[in-house]
Design an enzyme around this catalytic site. Sequence first.
Site, PDB file in Angstrom:
ATOM      1  N   TYR A   5       0.336 -30.732  -8.182  1.00 18.70           N
ATOM      2  CA  TYR A   5      -0.075 -30.763  -9.584  1.00 18.70           C
ATOM      3  C   TYR A   5      -0.076 -32.205 -10.066  1.00 18.70           C
ATOM      4  O   TYR A   5       0.934 -32.901  -9.925  1.00 18.70           O
ATOM      5  CB  TYR A   5       0.883 -29.928 -10.448  1.00 18.70           C
ATOM      6  CG  TYR A   5       0.346 -29.770 -11.850  1.00 18.70           C
ATOM      7  CD1 TYR A   5      -0.435 -28.667 -12.184  1.00 18.70           C
ATOM      8  CD2 TYR A   5       0.575 -30.731 -12.825  1.00 18.70           C
ATOM      9  CE1 TYR A   5      -0.966 -28.529 -13.451  1.00 18.70           C
ATOM     10  CE2 TYR A   5       0.037 -30.607 -14.101  1.00 18.70           C
ATOM     11  CZ  TYR A   5      -0.728 -29.501 -14.409  1.00 18.70           C
ATOM     12  OH  TYR A   5      -1.268 -29.362 -15.663  1.00 18.70           O
TER      13      TYR A   5
ATOM     14  N   ASN B  60       3.755 -30.686 -17.847  1.00 18.17           N
ATOM     15  CA  ASN B  60       4.388 -30.475 -19.153  1.00 18.17           C
ATOM     16  C   ASN B  60       5.277 -29.222 -19.114  1.00 18.17           C
ATOM     17  O   ASN B  60       5.455 -28.609 -18.067  1.00 18.17           O
ATOM     18  CB  ASN B  60       3.317 -30.381 -20.261  1.00 18.17           C
ATOM     19  CG  ASN B  60       2.432 -29.153 -20.088  1.00 18.17           C
ATOM     20  OD1 ASN B  60       2.772 -28.196 -19.393  1.00 18.17           O
ATOM     21  ND2 ASN B  60       1.270 -29.190 -20.724  1.00 18.17           N
TER      22      ASN B  60
ATOM     23  N   SER C 282      11.442 -38.699 -18.171  1.00 17.74           N
ATOM     24  CA  SER C 282      11.912 -39.813 -17.339  1.00 17.74           C
ATOM     25  C   SER C 282      13.251 -40.407 -17.811  1.00 17.74           C
ATOM     26  O   SER C 282      13.606 -40.301 -18.976  1.00 17.74           O
ATOM     27  CB  SER C 282      10.829 -40.898 -17.366  1.00 17.74           C
ATOM     28  OG  SER C 282      10.948 -41.716 -16.250  1.00 17.74           O
TER      29      SER C 282
ATOM     30  N   GLN D  96      10.899 -47.490 -19.058  1.00 19.22           N
ATOM     31  CA  GLN D  96      11.076 -46.037 -19.052  1.00 19.22           C
ATOM     32  C   GLN D  96      10.883 -45.455 -20.441  1.00 19.22           C
ATOM     33  O   GLN D  96      10.286 -44.396 -20.604  1.00 19.22           O
ATOM     34  CB  GLN D  96      12.466 -45.632 -18.539  1.00 19.22           C
ATOM     35  CG  GLN D  96      12.676 -45.887 -17.067  1.00 19.22           C
ATOM     36  CD  GLN D  96      11.653 -45.202 -16.191  1.00 19.22           C
ATOM     37  OE1 GLN D  96      11.452 -44.002 -16.299  1.00 19.22           O
ATOM     38  NE2 GLN D  96      10.984 -45.961 -15.345  1.00 19.22           N
TER      39      GLN D  96
ATOM     40  N   HIS E  72       7.534 -44.129 -21.668  1.00 17.20           N
ATOM     41  CA  HIS E  72       6.949 -42.925 -21.092  1.00 17.20           C
ATOM     42  C   HIS E  72       6.820 -41.788 -22.091  1.00 17.20           C
ATOM     43  O   HIS E  72       5.830 -41.067 -22.114  1.00 17.20           O
ATOM     44  CB  HIS E  72       7.817 -42.404 -19.936  1.00 17.20           C
ATOM     45  CG  HIS E  72       7.400 -42.898 -18.599  1.00 17.20           C
ATOM     46  ND1 HIS E  72       6.254 -42.502 -17.987  1.00 17.20           N
ATOM     47  CD2 HIS E  72       7.988 -43.780 -17.750  1.00 17.20           C
ATOM     48  CE1 HIS E  72       6.144 -43.110 -16.804  1.00 17.20           C
ATOM     49  NE2 HIS E  72       7.176 -43.894 -16.642  1.00 17.20           N
TER      50      HIS E  72
ATOM     51  N   GLU F  32      17.847 -40.119 -12.828  1.00 15.26           N
ATOM     52  CA  GLU F  32      16.639 -40.132 -11.998  1.00 15.26           C
ATOM     53  C   GLU F  32      16.467 -41.531 -11.374  1.00 15.26           C
ATOM     54  O   GLU F  32      16.441 -41.682 -10.162  1.00 15.26           O
ATOM     55  CB  GLU F  32      15.438 -39.780 -12.888  1.00 15.26           C
ATOM     56  CG  GLU F  32      14.110 -39.742 -12.163  1.00 15.26           C
ATOM     57  CD  GLU F  32      12.928 -39.714 -13.142  1.00 15.26           C
ATOM     58  OE1 GLU F  32      13.094 -40.172 -14.298  1.00 15.26           O
ATOM     59  OE2 GLU F  32      11.849 -39.256 -12.743  1.00 15.26           O
TER      60      GLU F  32
ATOM     61  N   ASP G 105       7.663 -46.967  -8.975  1.00 19.11           N
ATOM     62  CA  ASP G 105       6.721 -46.034  -9.593  1.00 19.11           C
ATOM     63  C   ASP G 105       5.370 -46.077  -8.890  1.00 19.11           C
ATOM     64  O   ASP G 105       4.666 -45.067  -8.820  1.00 19.11           O
ATOM     65  CB  ASP G 105       6.496 -46.398 -11.066  1.00 19.11           C
ATOM     66  CG  ASP G 105       7.705 -46.098 -11.931  1.00 19.11           C
ATOM     67  OD1 ASP G 105       8.520 -45.254 -11.522  1.00 19.11           O
ATOM     68  OD2 ASP G 105       7.838 -46.713 -13.005  1.00 19.11           O
TER      69      ASP G 105
ATOM     70  N   GLU H 100      32.440  -5.393  11.581  1.00 22.01           N
ATOM     71  CA  GLU H 100      31.579  -5.310  10.397  1.00 22.01           C
ATOM     72  C   GLU H 100      30.870  -3.953  10.292  1.00 22.01           C
ATOM     73  O   GLU H 100      30.094  -3.731   9.367  1.00 22.01           O
ATOM     74  CB  GLU H 100      30.561  -6.462  10.389  1.00 22.01           C
ATOM     75  CG  GLU H 100      31.223  -7.828  10.167  1.00 22.01           C
ATOM     76  CD  GLU H 100      30.243  -8.939   9.768  1.00 22.01           C
ATOM     77  OE1 GLU H 100      29.027  -8.677   9.764  1.00 22.01           O
ATOM     78  OE2 GLU H 100      30.722 -10.042   9.458  1.00 22.01           O
TER      79      GLU H 100
ATOM     80  N   HIS I 196      24.554  -3.326  16.787  1.00 21.06           N
ATOM     81  CA  HIS I 196      24.597  -4.739  17.171  1.00 21.06           C
ATOM     82  C   HIS I 196      25.410  -4.910  18.458  1.00 21.06           C
ATOM     83  O   HIS I 196      25.016  -5.635  19.373  1.00 21.06           O
ATOM     84  CB  HIS I 196      25.251  -5.576  16.062  1.00 21.06           C
ATOM     85  CG  HIS I 196      24.397  -5.790  14.851  1.00 21.06           C
ATOM     86  ND1 HIS I 196      23.844  -4.766  14.124  1.00 21.06           N
ATOM     87  CD2 HIS I 196      24.001  -6.935  14.228  1.00 21.06           C
ATOM     88  CE1 HIS I 196      23.152  -5.270  13.091  1.00 21.06           C
ATOM     89  NE2 HIS I 196      23.235  -6.586  13.145  1.00 21.06           N
TER      90      HIS I 196
END
Lengths: 425, 425
Positions: free
Chosen positions: A121, A206, A229, A251, A254, A319, A353, A407, A412
């Site tokens: 995206y 978004n 950010s 930053q 942004h 971040e 970046d 178990e 098994h």
Amino acid sequence: MEWIKNGDLSYLEARKIGVDEAKQNTVKEIINEVKQRGDQALYDYTERFDGVKLTHLKVTKEQINEAYSRVSDDVVNVIKKAASNIRTFFEKQKPESWSYTNDEGTVLGQQITPLDAAGVYVPGGTAAYPSSVLMGAIPALVAGVKRIVLVSPPQKTGMVSDGVLVAANEIGIDEIYQVGGAHAIAALAYGTETIKPVDKIVGPGNIFVTLAKKEVFGDVAIDSLAGPSEIVILADETANSEWIASDLLSQAEHDPLAMAALITPSKEFGQAVEEALEKQLSDLPRQNIARQSIEQFGKIILVKDNDEGIDVINQMAPEHLEVVIKDAEEKVKQIKHAGAIFLGPYSPVPIGDYFAGPNHIIPTNGSATYSSPLSVESFVKQSSIIKYSREAILNNSQHIATFARYEGFEGHARAVENRLKEETD
Amino acid sequence: MEWIKNGDLSYLEARKIGVDEAKQNTVKEIINEVKQRGDQALYDYTERFDGVKLTHLKVTKEQINEAYSRVSDDVVNVIKKAASNIRTFFEKQKPESWSYTNDEGTVLGQQITPLDAAGVYVPGGTAAYPSSVLMGAIPALVAGVKRIVLVSPPQKTGMVSDGVLVAANEIGIDEIYQVGGAHAIAALAYGTETIKPVDKIVGPGNIFVTLAKKEVFGDVAIDSLAGPSEIVILADETANSEWIASDLLSQAEHDPLAMAALITPSKEFGQAVEEALEKQLSDLPRQNIARQSIEQFGKIILVKDNDEGIDVINQMAPEHLEVVIKDAEEKVKQIKHAGAIFLGPYSPVPIGDYFAGPNHIIPTNGSATYSSPLSVESFVKQSSIIKYSREAILNNSQHIATFARYEGFEGHARAVENRLKEETD
């Protein structure tokens, strides 16, 4: 910038993605519509949300050529160079299959294979982010993903931004759909007549895109839920206050919800940064956005010393982190939680970046405590390999059967013990 | 067993986790209650869902001692041996930090750090799964996670199952809460008075646990959304039909929704397996469950040859795969999607369920197309490291600034260009 002296980080809570039932319901409805009406839902939502009446979903070769005609050679060149740097870094990250054979002749290992198909995206709207194309898609290319699909909303021009198309073309991606928002996520997850579904969806968007990714998670894989950010800078009096101020602003510009914090043991240095920042802010083109961010989330956190600064960092799990202190390279080993760490005076975040190599798609909102930047590993998976030898099953069948019976799984135990029968018959 | 000759795998759709709004709403309500009422909500739900009135949440040393008194030395021994094998495998998997320096003196790399805290969900109710304790917690231990928390619902006895407590104690885990279900997931995600929150929640559970994990995802990390068990076996006439039949049953006995499929190029071999399976089923203790599974999802898929068989496997992306054919080790490289691959005649899946080393927590329901068995990597994360040199910023600042300005971020460009100012001043 607000000064914090008591280490109170509760202000960070206000940045988290809250529960918003109205938006969640909108997103659910969009996903259902796309599931039921396929392409037609994509056309309708694009008209409604982007104001664009599309005639087709897949970007054509002509549109890509058109995009090139509007992008300068300089920019194309930089995209090429950045792509090459990013590829070089991710090539080093590529995990390899391995196996080993133990004394009993048992082979154990791990086979690494790429995903078949990934969707990237790329946000759009008023802005153009070719860098997001490179960062989202190159790790997938290096991983060996055969089918990489790009989705990005059309701009008011009716087309995906030129830079995005050029960046995609430069790295050889030609399956691009001019559709964004929650409906694009739904199309990638469940498919429509035109868009075949993918196995994993990555890349920030978004709030609707983020909620849609959470909603489809489990039916497909996603990377992480991205928030606005963040930058945290640990700097002492050895740093240049002008430089640090500009890094904080890079930053803050942004998003009004972006977070820029300086952690410093030096009050004088903090004051110098504050002053420089105010001065630089006054002629920044995006000063309106940057100022909102600084007013809400711009903090100077005064600490006793750099070690206490690192404690604060580990609580924040930012971040982006810059460490501009004496012995930065030594101190970095104490940092437990940070998405990307920029060391020393010549490493402002924008080099990461766009250009240096490591990803700019990085966990936000404290999720660096448990997640990683998007990587080659995000696009591969492991299959365990187990090959028991005859000796190994002879030696261990009793143990395994004991465990299975404890178990309550007699079947098994028998599957293992059956292997011995041939021996005694 | 139903025979499939046309390659139609649409029957797999019926096994997917569908949308169940009623259950989702129940889970949301439980999570809200735990957020608001903390411990008290845990006591209330445990009484309601498990029929147990707890006096405390955290398992005491006395309870662990009591558990030992009821578990045989044989079982304790097997748990120890299994734990040692599992640890050996995961030690090989541990990722290392790395970095490199390029020609311009730029350092790029990746620092690996463990999560601070992880929660392991161990299913309970009528059964006891000490193996799930080992498989969930040992990779976290190897990763270096400091705080590992176990949650498991109390049995009718009022206590977590003995085997679970013994297994936890054997690997040194002592923070155990006798609480399960969606409320335990909520407690791990958001914390209560007694249970501090964790960064990641792993381990399989029932549908409520799975839905709760999906709901809290994004606030904490989770591993994957687990569905019922699966085995696919590709076997030709070189395999032993009795053994293969017992391997199919060993998965079928897990759950009526378990899936057991044989893919074979040999009709005769398929018939032999079918016959053996029917015979073995008749005296299996859990034949009721196994029979439901076989009736619903037991299939023999006849293929042209082993290569076509591998194509079918790649479409199914099974949790467990056995490959018992000529040249199994060569052919395995063509397998793109499978959680755990068991090779050759001496590798029945139960060796991996309990003992061999690799995880038994493996992606189900086709999610092996995009995810991996639980691993050390599930409990660590990467921080990118970027240290630019003075030379690198001098050489590249113009490129980076060009890219930043193209995306409309003047502040980014200035942060980079500021580094040059000192040079020219």
